[in-house]
Design an enzyme around this catalytic site. Structure first.
Site, PDB file in Angstrom:
ATOM      1  N   TYR A  17       0.823  -1.212   0.000  1.00  0.00           N
ATOM      2  CA  TYR A  17       0.000   0.000   0.000  1.00  0.00           C
ATOM      3  C   TYR A  17       0.862   1.269   0.000  1.00  0.00           C
ATOM      4  O   TYR A  17       0.408   2.328  -0.426  1.00  0.00           O
ATOM      5  CB  TYR A  17      -0.906   0.040   1.238  1.00  0.00           C
ATOM      6  CG  TYR A  17      -2.252  -0.610   1.058  1.00  0.00           C
ATOM      7  CD1 TYR A  17      -2.351  -1.951   0.703  1.00  0.00           C
ATOM      8  CD2 TYR A  17      -3.425   0.103   1.254  1.00  0.00           C
ATOM      9  CE1 TYR A  17      -3.588  -2.552   0.556  1.00  0.00           C
ATOM     10  CE2 TYR A  17      -4.662  -0.483   1.111  1.00  0.00           C
ATOM     11  CZ  TYR A  17      -4.742  -1.813   0.766  1.00  0.00           C
ATOM     12  OH  TYR A  17      -5.973  -2.392   0.622  1.00  0.00           O
ATOM     13  N   LYS A  29       3.231 -15.174   1.723  1.00  0.00           N
ATOM     14  CA  LYS A  29       3.543 -16.031   0.573  1.00  0.00           C
ATOM     15  C   LYS A  29       5.062 -16.221   0.542  1.00  0.00           C
ATOM     16  O   LYS A  29       5.752 -15.755  -0.371  1.00  0.00           O
ATOM     17  CB  LYS A  29       3.039 -15.390  -0.722  1.00  0.00           C
ATOM     18  CG  LYS A  29       1.526 -15.438  -0.877  1.00  0.00           C
ATOM     19  CD  LYS A  29       1.001 -16.778  -1.384  1.00  0.00           C
ATOM     20  CE  LYS A  29       1.332 -16.963  -2.849  1.00  0.00           C
ATOM     21  NZ  LYS A  29       0.888 -18.316  -3.324  1.00  0.00           N
ATOM     22  N   ASP A  78      -2.778 -17.977   0.318  1.00  0.00           N
ATOM     23  CA  ASP A  78      -3.810 -18.583  -0.542  1.00  0.00           C
ATOM     24  C   ASP A  78      -4.427 -19.798   0.148  1.00  0.00           C
ATOM     25  O   ASP A  78      -5.649 -19.975   0.156  1.00  0.00           O
ATOM     26  CB  ASP A  78      -3.245 -18.930  -1.931  1.00  0.00           C
ATOM     27  CG  ASP A  78      -2.014 -19.823  -1.881  1.00  0.00           C
ATOM     28  OD1 ASP A  78      -1.377 -19.930  -0.800  1.00  0.00           O
ATOM     29  OD2 ASP A  78      -1.672 -20.429  -2.921  1.00  0.00           O
ATOM     30  N   ASP A  80      -6.294  -7.183   3.759  1.00  0.00           N
ATOM     31  CA  ASP A  80      -7.453  -6.554   3.131  1.00  0.00           C
ATOM     32  C   ASP A  80      -8.362  -7.635   2.538  1.00  0.00           C
ATOM     33  O   ASP A  80      -9.575  -7.641   2.745  1.00  0.00           O
ATOM     34  CB  ASP A  80      -6.956  -5.586   2.046  1.00  0.00           C
ATOM     35  CG  ASP A  80      -8.090  -4.825   1.392  1.00  0.00           C
ATOM     36  OD1 ASP A  80      -9.014  -4.402   2.106  1.00  0.00           O
ATOM     37  OD2 ASP A  80      -8.055  -4.672   0.155  1.00  0.00           O
ATOM     38  N   ASP A 124     -12.047  -9.449   4.237  1.00  0.00           N
ATOM     39  CA  ASP A 124     -13.338  -9.438   3.532  1.00  0.00           C
ATOM     40  C   ASP A 124     -13.921 -10.851   3.456  1.00  0.00           C
ATOM     41  O   ASP A 124     -15.128 -11.042   3.602  1.00  0.00           O
ATOM     42  CB  ASP A 124     -13.186  -8.871   2.112  1.00  0.00           C
ATOM     43  CG  ASP A 124     -13.500  -7.373   2.056  1.00  0.00           C
ATOM     44  OD1 ASP A 124     -13.371  -6.704   3.105  1.00  0.00           O
ATOM     45  OD2 ASP A 124     -13.860  -6.875   0.975  1.00  0.00           O
TER      46      ASP A 124
END
Ligand code: IPM
Ligand code: MG
Length: 372
Positions: A142, A193, A226, A250, A254
């Site tokens: 970000y 990751k 993932d 983020d 959600d």
């Protein structure tokens, strides 16, 4: 001692409507519990752009730095979609996060019993769900440099963002996760990751370091983000606290939010370092956005914003028992069947308006006193 201070930034879309209900709750705590706050209100997002030409005025930023806690509604809307990147409503929110250095974003995903049917997952997978996602909020892709859109010198363009984490940035957010875990079920799962990103390898090593040196009593596991997303949907109750970076956080928050059935129920706290008075720098906001499609119609669910104020009571003002009281009042109102449209399944059932939902929560708060 002076009253604790709050800066309220309703923002755009449904922000002002849901914040009006929070104001009722704040007033209730002042009148009935002697918890009087000095409240100031100001503009953020598109609302600030309309007046100042920027999504956060410097004077607002200064106020945010000086109060005990900031409460924010939501930012953004189609009216502002075509603005230049630097003045988009979201930049106002990101500036608050960055300049207040709110590095730890706490996003609880809790399934209220009365809403277990709302999840897209089976009730037996979801009931009793209580996860805390701790998202790093002031670094990573970000904010990393270099960033921008450049000519590639071959007639095309190149868009660049940089994922970047330092030792201390990872360690400080990891500590927040471990501290929370100790007060919950004592388990932290860290997600990155590390299989494809060096920043992920660093993340994993530094979280492990904090664990081994400072929190060996907490159970720590690591997952690729993932796989974490998959496990969140497959068997969410395996998680207690999840700690992850800004972008994965983020996305994963959600996903976790939707497990619980409605985005309209989920609060968040963004916390920074302690101020001189010992309270952390803090901003509280619902996870939902500005929902321009329903704005101004009395359809918005004020619960997420009200529950964000409950988080403020708990994390900024050390009023855990009053936070519990407010959360229970919300739970009770849901169990009674008072529902905004986002929480209604049956055709023909009458939805409550935003204000009716707020009023029902005030009534439940009154009843909590009568029952004492
Ligand atoms: C969130 C939002 C924000 C983010 C936007 C509005 C900038 O999606 O708080 O999750 O991406 O962090
Ligand atoms: Mg988001």
């Amino acid at each position: 001692m002076a009253n604790p201070s709050l800066l309220i930034l309703p923002g755009d879309g449904i922000g002002p409507e849901v914040m009006a209900e929070v104001r009722k709750v704040i007033d209730w705590f002042g009148e009935k519990r002697g918890l009087v706050f000095d409240v100031e209100e100001d503009l953020v997002g598109g609302a600030a752009y309309d007046v100042h030409g920027v999504p956060l005025a410097d004077s607002t930023m200064e106020k945010a730095q000086s109060v005990d806690a900031v409460l924010l509604g939501a930012v953004g809307g189609p009216k502002y979609d075509d603005l230049p990147f630097e003045v988009k409503p979201e930049r106002g929110l990101l500036r608050l996060r960055k300049e207040m250095d709110l590095f730890a974003n706490l996003r609880p995903a809790v399934c209220f019993d009365a809403l277990a049917d709302f999840s897209s997952l089976k009730p037996e997978v979801i009931s009793g769900l209580d996860i805390m996602i701790v998202r790093e909020l002031t670094s990573g892709v970000y904010f990393g440099e270099p960033r921008g859109i450049f000519d590639d010198n071959e007639g095309g363009r190149v868009g660049i963002n940089t994922q970047r984490y330092t030792t201390e940035e990872v360690r400080r957010v990891a500590r927040v996760a471990f501290e929370l875990a100790r007060r919950r079920n004592n388990r932290v799962c860290s997600m990155e990751k590390a299989n494809v990103m060096e920043s992920g390898i660093l993340w994993r090593e530094e979280v492990q370091w904090v664990h081994d040196n400072e929190y060996p009593d907490v159970e720590l596991s690591h997952m690729y983000a993932d796989a974490g997303a998959m496990q969140l949907v497959r068997w969410p109750r395996q998680f207690d606290v999840i700690v992850t970076d800004n972008l994965f956080g983020d996305l994963l928050s959600d996903v976790a939010a939707m497990l619980t059935g409605s985005l309209g129920m989920l609060p968040s706290a963004s916390l920074g370092a302690p101020m001189e008075n010992g309270r952390p720098k803090a901003l509280y906001e619902p996870v939902h956005g500005s929902a321009p499609d329903i704005a101004g119609q009395g359809k918005a669910n004020p619960c997420a914003c009200i529950l964000s104020f409950a988080m403020a009571l708990r994390y900024s003002f050390d009023e855990g028992a009053e936070a519990d009281r407010l959360e229970k009042a919300v739970e009770r109102v849901l169990a009674e069947g008072v529902r905004t449209p986002d929480l209604l399944q049956k055709e023909g059932a009458t939805p409550a308006t935003t204000a009716e939902m707020g009023d029902a929560i005030i009534r439940a708060l009154d009843e909590s006193l009568a029952a004492e």
